[in-house]
Design an enzyme around this catalytic site. Structure first.
Site, PDB file in Angstrom:
ATOM      1  N   HIS A  50      31.622  -7.274  24.651  1.00 21.35           N
ATOM      2  CA  HIS A  50      31.304  -5.959  24.006  1.00 21.35           C
ATOM      3  C   HIS A  50      31.356  -4.765  24.854  1.00 21.35           C
ATOM      4  O   HIS A  50      31.670  -4.004  24.335  1.00 21.35           O
ATOM      5  CB  HIS A  50      29.852  -6.556  23.410  1.00 21.35           C
ATOM      6  CG  HIS A  50      29.259  -5.065  22.648  1.00 21.35           C
ATOM      7  ND1 HIS A  50      29.599  -4.554  21.773  1.00 21.35           N
ATOM      8  CD2 HIS A  50      27.899  -4.712  23.016  1.00 21.35           C
ATOM      9  CE1 HIS A  50      28.924  -3.519  21.427  1.00 21.35           C
ATOM     10  NE2 HIS A  50      27.681  -3.738  22.342  1.00 21.35           N
ATOM     11  N   HIS A  74      26.726  -0.627  29.433  1.00 23.88           N
ATOM     12  CA  HIS A  74      25.885  -0.067  28.395  1.00 23.88           C
ATOM     13  C   HIS A  74      24.573  -0.910  27.990  1.00 23.88           C
ATOM     14  O   HIS A  74      23.517  -0.486  27.810  1.00 23.88           O
ATOM     15  CB  HIS A  74      26.359   0.792  27.321  1.00 23.88           C
ATOM     16  CG  HIS A  74      26.721  -0.198  26.309  1.00 23.88           C
ATOM     17  ND1 HIS A  74      27.941  -0.793  26.115  1.00 23.88           N
ATOM     18  CD2 HIS A  74      26.031  -0.567  25.185  1.00 23.88           C
ATOM     19  CE1 HIS A  74      28.043  -1.655  25.009  1.00 23.88           C
ATOM     20  NE2 HIS A  74      26.634  -1.520  24.276  1.00 23.88           N
ATOM     21  N   GLU A  78      19.024  -3.065  28.865  1.00 24.89           N
ATOM     22  CA  GLU A  78      18.254  -3.691  27.589  1.00 24.89           C
ATOM     23  C   GLU A  78      18.401  -5.339  27.412  1.00 24.89           C
ATOM     24  O   GLU A  78      17.261  -5.909  27.153  1.00 24.89           O
ATOM     25  CB  GLU A  78      18.788  -3.175  26.204  1.00 24.89           C
ATOM     26  CG  GLU A  78      18.425  -3.698  24.842  1.00 24.89           C
ATOM     27  CD  GLU A  78      17.829  -2.683  24.079  1.00 24.89           C
ATOM     28  OE1 GLU A  78      18.499  -1.700  23.928  1.00 24.89           O
ATOM     29  OE2 GLU A  78      16.711  -2.658  23.366  1.00 24.89           O
ATOM     30  N   ASP A  79      19.651  -5.788  27.701  1.00 27.84           N
ATOM     31  CA  ASP A  79      19.866  -7.127  27.231  1.00 27.84           C
ATOM     32  C   ASP A  79      19.691  -8.172  28.471  1.00 27.84           C
ATOM     33  O   ASP A  79      19.868  -9.197  28.361  1.00 27.84           O
ATOM     34  CB  ASP A  79      21.157  -7.298  26.380  1.00 27.84           C
ATOM     35  CG  ASP A  79      20.736  -6.839  25.251  1.00 27.84           C
ATOM     36  OD1 ASP A  79      19.927  -6.819  24.421  1.00 27.84           O
ATOM     37  OD2 ASP A  79      21.689  -6.051  24.685  1.00 27.84           O
ATOM     38  N   ASP A 142      29.939   2.130  21.316  1.00 23.72           N
ATOM     39  CA  ASP A 142      29.066   1.086  20.887  1.00 23.72           C
ATOM     40  C   ASP A 142      28.667   0.782  19.698  1.00 23.72           C
ATOM     41  O   ASP A 142      28.998  -0.496  19.012  1.00 23.72           O
ATOM     42  CB  ASP A 142      27.477   1.237  21.654  1.00 23.72           C
ATOM     43  CG  ASP A 142      26.754   0.192  21.397  1.00 23.72           C
ATOM     44  OD1 ASP A 142      26.844  -1.001  21.460  1.00 23.72           O
ATOM     45  OD2 ASP A 142      25.630   0.436  21.112  1.00 23.72           O
ATOM     46  N   ASP A 264      44.245  15.983  -1.704  1.00 31.57           N
ATOM     47  CA  ASP A 264      44.524  15.627  -0.125  1.00 31.57           C
ATOM     48  C   ASP A 264      44.380  14.205   0.107  1.00 31.57           C
ATOM     49  O   ASP A 264      44.185  13.579   0.796  1.00 31.57           O
ATOM     50  CB  ASP A 264      43.675  16.530   0.625  1.00 31.57           C
ATOM     51  CG  ASP A 264      42.139  16.384   0.453  1.00 31.57           C
ATOM     52  OD1 ASP A 264      41.830  15.424  -0.779  1.00 31.57           O
ATOM     53  OD2 ASP A 264      41.313  16.207   1.057  1.00 31.57           O
TER      54      ASP A 264
HETATM   55 MN    MN Z   1      25.991  -2.519  22.506  1.00 32.84          MN
END
Ligand code: MN
Length: 493
Positions: A50, A74, A78-79, A142, A264
């Site tokens: 990811h 990134h 957090e993870d 992300d 358009d």
């Molecule tokens: Mn992410």
């Protein structure tokens, strides 16, 4: 699989970054794999991919190697429980700050049960943005990858994330001038928010897309031939309208599902090297196809849109009287319209590698000396990144042009530079402008001519009964609506 993804990333960065920078990216990738080891996404892929996919999206936007590393990493705070300090030590302060910023932005949740929390989170997000624009760009990449893989999640998560995407991230991409990103995010969210609507518009529009493309292909050949005779080099391609934006358009009263009125649905795009060539091309187009009276030409080169968008748009009568929209722009304008702020990062990095304006101009990257607001912003931000002085970076030019302020209920209002609580009140509702007693910003009473900043929460303290707006306010309000309403209620001035 792994090899092809790394190769893809390398291909996108080739010639743009040094071997040294590429080594750092590989180090980040190895680190990401190690700390995310054993974690699997709902799609069944290893979690670390990811980050890699996010980095590939960023590379596609032309971003620098610091952003690419931050993209890969990134989610590690957090993870994977990595600390910001650890990241700073291994990958430098910039990467650590961006990842930390993305982590904070990720905590933004849409309209949870606690309104106050939602507002607070949004404010955090804008604060994070104002420190380094790359935080938002990484977050958008992300989100783009998350939306592309949203099918893997359960129903309620899908709905929540799709809603958040359409209400926060797509408009954000638009404000940053990233038209392509906005379109993709909206279309992906559309599928989950209203599958019936999505299918309906997709099926009903199909023949109209097809017909418009056939017409445009015919016109394309004629135009290219005439341009060749006039020694004008151009690339002509087509732009299909995104389904979500088409869906919104056909529902307007004047269109009412009549697709032949959407001129358009497919637009012709003529891309040339220089601004002069845009006007020369317009001349050629109009000599072949008559412009539609009144709605004819919009010159967004002479007068760019607030988000910096530049192009000439002309509606002309094509073969058999069919109306076709033609958009004419330079390569640089094209790059900016697709990638917005991100395009300027690419520019500033090329420039720092010693490519002069002249070379960049020849490559179609820069038009003359004209500095757009986004480029100013990037140059200015680069200084800050270089000196590492983040505290001075609290103001971001994007936000200086368009200030985002909040009502106590968490609604976001987008106001121009210099807007005051009075402008805010009239933006909320013209009616509210007749009850202004005082204003609070972030909980404190401020003078009514206070200049609002992004992230401010504005509360209007109301009078009991309606009053006439004070004509002296005209000396400091900035929005048209406030000026008009105040003047309307003070007819003698
Ligand atoms: Mn992410």
């Amino acid at each position: 699989m792994l090899k092809t993804k790394i190769n893809k990333l390398h291909g996108l960065l080739k010639g743009r970054i040094s071997d040294d920078a590429w080594q750092k990216i590989i180090t980040a990738w190895e680190f990401g794999q190690r700390v995310h080891h054993g974690q699997v996404r709902k799609t069944g892929e290893a979690y670390a991919f990811h980050g890699l996919e996010t980095a590939i999206i960023l590379a596609g936007w032309g971003l620098d190697s610091v952003s690419i590393q931050a993209g890969i990493l990134h989610d590690v705070i957090e993870d994977a429980g990595v600390t910001k300090e650890e990241l700073a030590k291994l990958f430098g302060k910039n990467v650590a700050n961006i990842v930390d910023g993305v982590t904070k932005v990720s905590k933004v949740r849409l309209r949870g049960s606690k309104e106050a929390l939602f507002v607070e989170n949004l404010r955090k997000m804008f604060m994070a943005m104002s420190k380094d624009i790359r935080v938002v760009l990484v977050k958008l990449a992300d989100r783009t990858h998350n939306m592309r893989t949203l099918y893997a999640l359960g129903n309620s998560d899908r709905l929540r994330i799709a809603k958040e995407t359409i209400e926060i991230y797509a408009p954000l991409a638009e404000r940053l001038g990233m038209g392509e990103v906005k379109g993709e995010l909206e279309d992906l969210a559309f599928i989950y928010l209203d599958l019936e609507g999505y299918k309906r518009i997709r099926n009903e529009s199909k023949p109209y897309f097809h017909r418009a493309e056939t017409v445009i292909n015919k016109m394309r050949k004629r135009i290219l031939k005439d341009m060749g005779e006039n020694k004008l080099e151009a690339k002509i391609n087509t732009r299909k309208k995104h389904l979500y934006s088409l869906w919104k358009k056909v529902q307007r009263d004047e269109i009412d599902w009549d697709f032949t009125k959407v001129h358009d649905i497919v637009a012709m795009r003529i891309i040339v090297a220089r601004v002069e060539d845009c006007y020369a091309s317009l001349g050629i187009v109009h000599s072949l196809y008559k412009p539609v009276p009144r709605v004819g030409v919009s010159d967004f080169i002479a007068q760019p849109k607030p988000n910096g968008y530049q192009s000439i748009h002309s509606k002309v009568f094509g073969p058999r009287g069919r109306i076709v929209e033609i958009q004419i722009r330079t390569f640089k304008m094209h790059e900016e319209a697709e990638h917005g702020v991100a395009a300027h990062w690419a520019y500033s990095e090329a420039k720092s590698k010693g490519m002069g304006d002249f070379i960049l101009q020849k490559k179609g990257v820069v038009a003359g000396n004209k500095m757009s607001w986004v480029k100013n912003l990037i140059d200015w931000q680069k200084d800050i990144v270089d000196t590492g002085d983040y505290l001075k970076a609290i103001k971001l030019d994007v936000l200086r042009h368009r200030n985002f302020v909040f009502s106590p209920q968490g609604d976001v209002y987008d106001l121009p530079t210099g807007a005051t609580p009075i402008d805010f009140a009239f933006a909320v509702h013209t009616h509210l402008g007749r009850y202004i007693k005082a204003a609070k910003v972030n909980g404190k009473i401020v003078p009514l001519n206070y200049q609002l900043k992004s992230g401010d929460m504005v509360e209007i303290i109301k009078t009991k009964n309606p009053i006439k707006p004070n004509k002296d306010w005209l000396t400091f309000v900035t929005t048209l609506i406030a000026k008009r309403e105040i003047a309307r209620n003070n007819p003698n001035n």
